[in-house]
Design a protein around this motif. Sequence first.
Motif, short mmCIF file in Angstrom:
data_model
loop_
_atom_site.label_atom_id
_atom_site.label_comp_id
_atom_site.label_asym_id
_atom_site.label_seq_id
_atom_site.Cartn_x
_atom_site.Cartn_y
_atom_site.Cartn_z
N ASP A 71 -9.01 -2.29 -3.88
CA ASP A 71 -9.83 -2.02 -2.96
C ASP A 71 -11.37 -2.34 -3.63
N ASN A 99 -8.33 1.32 3.28
CA ASN A 99 -9.56 0.74 2.57
C ASN A 99 -9.62 -0.80 2.61
N ILE A 100 -8.80 -1.54 3.09
CA ILE A 100 -8.97 -2.89 2.86
C ILE A 100 -9.57 -3.41 4.15
N SER A 113 -3.01 -1.36 -2.97
CA SER A 113 -3.82 -0.35 -2.66
C SER A 113 -3.19 0.89 -2.30
N TYR A 145 0.81 -1.18 -0.01
CA TYR A 145 -0.16 0.01 0.03
C TYR A 145 1.05 1.26 0.02
N GLY A 148 -12.15 -4.46 -0.52
CA GLY A 148 -12.37 -3.44 0.39
C GLY A 148 -13.24 -3.70 1.57
N GLU A 193 -5.29 -2.15 -7.55
CA GLU A 193 -6.20 -1.43 -7.05
C GLU A 193 -7.25 -2.32 -6.39
#
Length: 279
Positions: A139, A183-184, A178, A77, A143, A137
């Motif tokens: 997420d 966001n995860i 990410s 990240y 997410g 990406e």
Amino acid sequence: FFFSSRRRHTRYGTVTGVQTCALPIFETELDWEQLVLPFSTLEQLEEIKHWIWHGQTLLQDWEMSDKLRPGFTSLFYGSPGTGKTFSACLLGKHCDCDVYKIDLSMIVSKYIGETEKNLAKIFDMAEYKQWILFFDEADALFGKRTKVDDSHDRYANQEISFLLQRIEEFNGVVILASNLKANIDDAFIRRFQSIIHFPMPKPSERLRLWKNAFSPKSILEKNIELDRIAEKYELSGGVIMNVVRYSSLKALSRNENRILLEDLEEGIRRELVKEGRTI
């Protein structure tokens, strides 16, 4: 939606019903020496290499298969352009593994059950082949899980649960990328073997990036002070390369190899505008 780290040509086809394209975007002539990252980040990347090299010995020869899960999952990240994709590429090159970059936008389906089918085909193909699966990406699918208010929320969470199960059973390396760790979903965080932060480069690191970015055939205008530029502008490695591309093309358009300060500053201005920043 696959990008291989080893292919040197473009190939399109269909494997078990999943359309694939192997493009040379994961091919690189660079090596670890060109990867500008903090020591702590590089040290964590080494852990993934150690698993690829010695994981099977640990599981089989050391008889740990009943105590440890068969694969390795890591979260990369950080801001765009800080080296997440490049690091995955180098892991594949250094460990002689195929790296497949998975475009989640082509996997996630609006039709109930189709996302799970697409994901199942990917993991079935990659099983026991020492592939590195790189979810960019992440997420989009990994997410925060939604509150179950209707059937659509229920099926969305079902997709995530299915993915958790397949990752835990996967006998290989899975990397999720990410921009923000927050966001995860927490359910994934607990299952990662490593969580690696790719920070924005510091001035000294930016100076290294600038110095290594230009073609050896180009000449910098005398009034270009890379140390001043590195100190003044907080840019990621990816953004720096965009600026170098812009200023180098401007030089070629004049039929010369001299990089001008005004072109360099205009390239920086264009990149900052893209990010909603100003000089």
